[in-house]
Design an enzyme around this catalytic site. Structure first.
Site, PDB file in Angstrom:
ATOM      1  N   LEU A 128      23.112 -60.491 -88.383  1.00  0.00           N
ATOM      2  CA  LEU A 128      24.185 -60.102 -87.535  1.00  0.00           C
ATOM      3  C   LEU A 128      25.120 -58.889 -87.993  1.00  0.00           C
ATOM      4  O   LEU A 128      25.183 -58.851 -89.103  1.00  0.00           O
ATOM      5  CB  LEU A 128      25.051 -61.470 -87.216  1.00  0.00           C
ATOM      6  CG  LEU A 128      24.379 -62.877 -86.910  1.00  0.00           C
ATOM      7  CD1 LEU A 128      25.288 -63.820 -86.725  1.00  0.00           C
ATOM      8  CD2 LEU A 128      23.633 -62.321 -85.652  1.00  0.00           C
ATOM      9  N   HIS A 129      25.471 -58.091 -87.015  1.00  0.00           N
ATOM     10  CA  HIS A 129      26.311 -57.238 -87.293  1.00  0.00           C
ATOM     11  C   HIS A 129      27.353 -57.200 -86.176  1.00  0.00           C
ATOM     12  O   HIS A 129      27.734 -58.011 -85.315  1.00  0.00           O
ATOM     13  CB  HIS A 129      25.595 -55.777 -87.072  1.00  0.00           C
ATOM     14  CG  HIS A 129      24.742 -55.791 -85.855  1.00  0.00           C
ATOM     15  ND1 HIS A 129      25.248 -55.631 -84.738  1.00  0.00           N
ATOM     16  CD2 HIS A 129      23.293 -55.709 -85.800  1.00  0.00           C
ATOM     17  CE1 HIS A 129      24.150 -55.493 -83.843  1.00  0.00           C
ATOM     18  NE2 HIS A 129      23.260 -55.658 -84.563  1.00  0.00           N
ATOM     19  N   HIS A 166      26.802 -58.267 -82.503  1.00  0.00           N
ATOM     20  CA  HIS A 166      26.932 -59.607 -82.409  1.00  0.00           C
ATOM     21  C   HIS A 166      28.117 -60.223 -82.326  1.00  0.00           C
ATOM     22  O   HIS A 166      28.517 -61.230 -81.350  1.00  0.00           O
ATOM     23  CB  HIS A 166      25.773 -60.171 -83.488  1.00  0.00           C
ATOM     24  CG  HIS A 166      24.479 -60.050 -83.315  1.00  0.00           C
ATOM     25  ND1 HIS A 166      23.984 -59.081 -84.313  1.00  0.00           N
ATOM     26  CD2 HIS A 166      23.479 -60.180 -82.608  1.00  0.00           C
ATOM     27  CE1 HIS A 166      22.478 -58.869 -84.260  1.00  0.00           C
ATOM     28  NE2 HIS A 166      22.246 -59.650 -83.042  1.00  0.00           N
ATOM     29  N   GLN A 197       7.442 -63.163 -80.527  1.00  0.00           N
ATOM     30  CA  GLN A 197       7.913 -62.164 -79.775  1.00  0.00           C
ATOM     31  C   GLN A 197       7.477 -61.040 -80.669  1.00  0.00           C
ATOM     32  O   GLN A 197       7.641 -59.787 -80.314  1.00  0.00           O
ATOM     33  CB  GLN A 197       9.271 -62.142 -79.451  1.00  0.00           C
ATOM     34  CG  GLN A 197      10.266 -61.944 -80.539  1.00  0.00           C
ATOM     35  CD  GLN A 197      11.730 -62.241 -80.219  1.00  0.00           C
ATOM     36  OE1 GLN A 197      12.125 -63.350 -79.525  1.00  0.00           O
ATOM     37  NE2 GLN A 197      12.358 -61.120 -79.824  1.00  0.00           N
ATOM     38  N   MET A 206      24.257 -50.107 -82.833  1.00  0.00           N
ATOM     39  CA  MET A 206      24.000 -50.931 -83.842  1.00  0.00           C
ATOM     40  C   MET A 206      23.033 -51.817 -83.538  1.00  0.00           C
ATOM     41  O   MET A 206      22.562 -52.390 -82.238  1.00  0.00           O
ATOM     42  CB  MET A 206      25.275 -52.001 -83.691  1.00  0.00           C
ATOM     43  CG  MET A 206      26.473 -51.138 -84.425  1.00  0.00           C
ATOM     44  SD  MET A 206      27.717 -52.229 -85.041  1.00  0.00           S
ATOM     45  CE  MET A 206      29.028 -51.098 -85.301  1.00  0.00           C
TER      46      MET A 206
HETATM   47  O1  PAF Z   1      17.299 -59.726 -78.702  1.00  0.00           O
HETATM   48  C1  PAF Z   1      16.961 -60.631 -79.585  1.00  0.00           C
HETATM   49  O2  PAF Z   1      17.385 -60.929 -80.766  1.00  0.00           O
HETATM   50  C2  PAF Z   1      16.029 -61.560 -79.341  1.00  0.00           C
HETATM   51  O3  PAF Z   1      14.863 -60.949 -78.530  1.00  0.00           O
HETATM   52  C3  PAF Z   1      16.286 -62.923 -78.608  1.00  0.00           C
HETATM   53  C4  PAF Z   1      16.966 -62.922 -77.171  1.00  0.00           C
HETATM   54  C5  PAF Z   1      17.312 -63.616 -79.672  1.00  0.00           C
HETATM   55  C6  PAF Z   1      15.163 -63.718 -78.572  1.00  0.00           C
HETATM   56  O4  PAF Z   1      14.746 -64.164 -79.759  1.00  0.00           O
END
Ligand code: PAF
Length: 282
Positions: free
Chosen positions: A33-34, A37, A61, A186
């Site tokens: 996280l930065h 977020h 993904q 970021m």
């Molecule tokens: O944007 C992201 O960090 C990811 O694609 C998400 C929405 C958390 C799904 O894994």
């Protein structure tokens, strides 16, 4: 802030909040996280009494040869950051919680059309992974609100489409991209940039801004602007996946009268895949 791994424990806590008429906002993340977020959490807090942040590096993904294995996992630091920004729960589900029947047997949620181009074309299967995991997180948490960053412009559109198409009672909020002082959006993946590449990286935003300014001033030679922007980024060292001017609402080709546009681009600078966009409302 509570750190919760189990779906049952999370749902028990959420049920208790609901008994108090409290609303829940979800901020789905993949961790590392930065400040960007942190901003999503602040915005979530403006819309709900309770904020759940999920950290889950979703394998479905990532395509073959992408950075799933090396994606930075920084849970201790993430936990400190989330305490600092005032999240109520950090939800860290494991694979069995998110995919109880395993990835290969998982029900897939797939959005047609919108996912065919841009990041969807360059990263086949990527958006199926995103919508599948987000639908699962929505089903587990059942938030009233969910917050996503504008940096991943196509992603937030795809999630909006899925939410509406499945009649999920969740309000999707898109938060403006948080940038470094030199304009670089970021991103967890900025960590892959070498020192030299880091100096070049803000060029992506500069080129999008230049095109945005031309659109604002009435230029409608979309193809010329796209080509010039791509050439400039190519000359700076980017291996561009795409740079396109599209309708902001659905990413289709705009006509000259369209007054709601987005300029989107993604490409690799060294090992880092950078993505950014500028929305232009004329
Ligand atoms: O944007 C992201 O960090 C990811 O694609 C998400 C929405 C958390 C799904 O894994």
């Amino acid at each position: 802030m509570e750190v919760i791994q189990s779906k049952e424990e999370l749902q028990e806590l959420i049920a208790a909040w609901r008994d108090e008429d409290e609303h829940v906002a979800l901020v789905p993340t993949m961790g590392n996280l930065h400040q960007g977020h942190g901003r999503l959490v602040e915005i979530a807090r403006e819309h709900a009494e309770r904020v759940v942040v999920s950290v889950y590096v979703n394998p479905t993904q990532f395509g073959e040869g992408e950075d799933f294995e090396e994606y930075p996992r920084t849970l201790e630091r993430d936990t400190r950051r989330l305490k600092h920004v005032g999240a109520d729960v950090l939800f860290v589900p494991d694979d069995d919680t998110v995919y109880p029947f395993g990835h290969d047997c998982a029900t897939v949620v797939s959005v047609p059309g919108l996912t065919e181009n841009f990041c969807g074309a360059v990263r086949p299967g990527h958006f199926d992974g995103v919508t599948t995991v987000v639908a699962r997180l929505f089903a587990i948490v059942q938030p009233e609100v969910a917050v996503f960053g504008q940096k991943d412009y196509q992603q937030q559109l795809v999630i909006r489409y899925m939410t509406e198409d499945l009649s999920l009672p969740i309000r999707i909020i898109t938060a403006a991209t948080v940038r470094e002082d030199d304009g670089l959006a970021m991103s967890s993946r900025n960590a892959y940039l070498t020192e030299e590449e880091r100096l070049v990286a803000p060029k992506l935003h500069q080129v999008l801004e230049q095109i945005g300014a031309r659109l604002q001033s009435g230029d409608r030679d979309f193809a010329v602007m796209e080509q010039e922007g791509a050439d400039e980024l190519g000359a700076a060292g980017f291996k561009l996946d795409y740079l396109a001017i599209r309708r902001a609402e659905n990413l289709t080709q705009p006509d000259r009268d369209c007054d709601d546009l987005v300029v989107l681009a993604a490409g690799k600078l060294g090992k880092a895949r950078l993505i950014d966009n500028v929305v232009v409302t004329v």
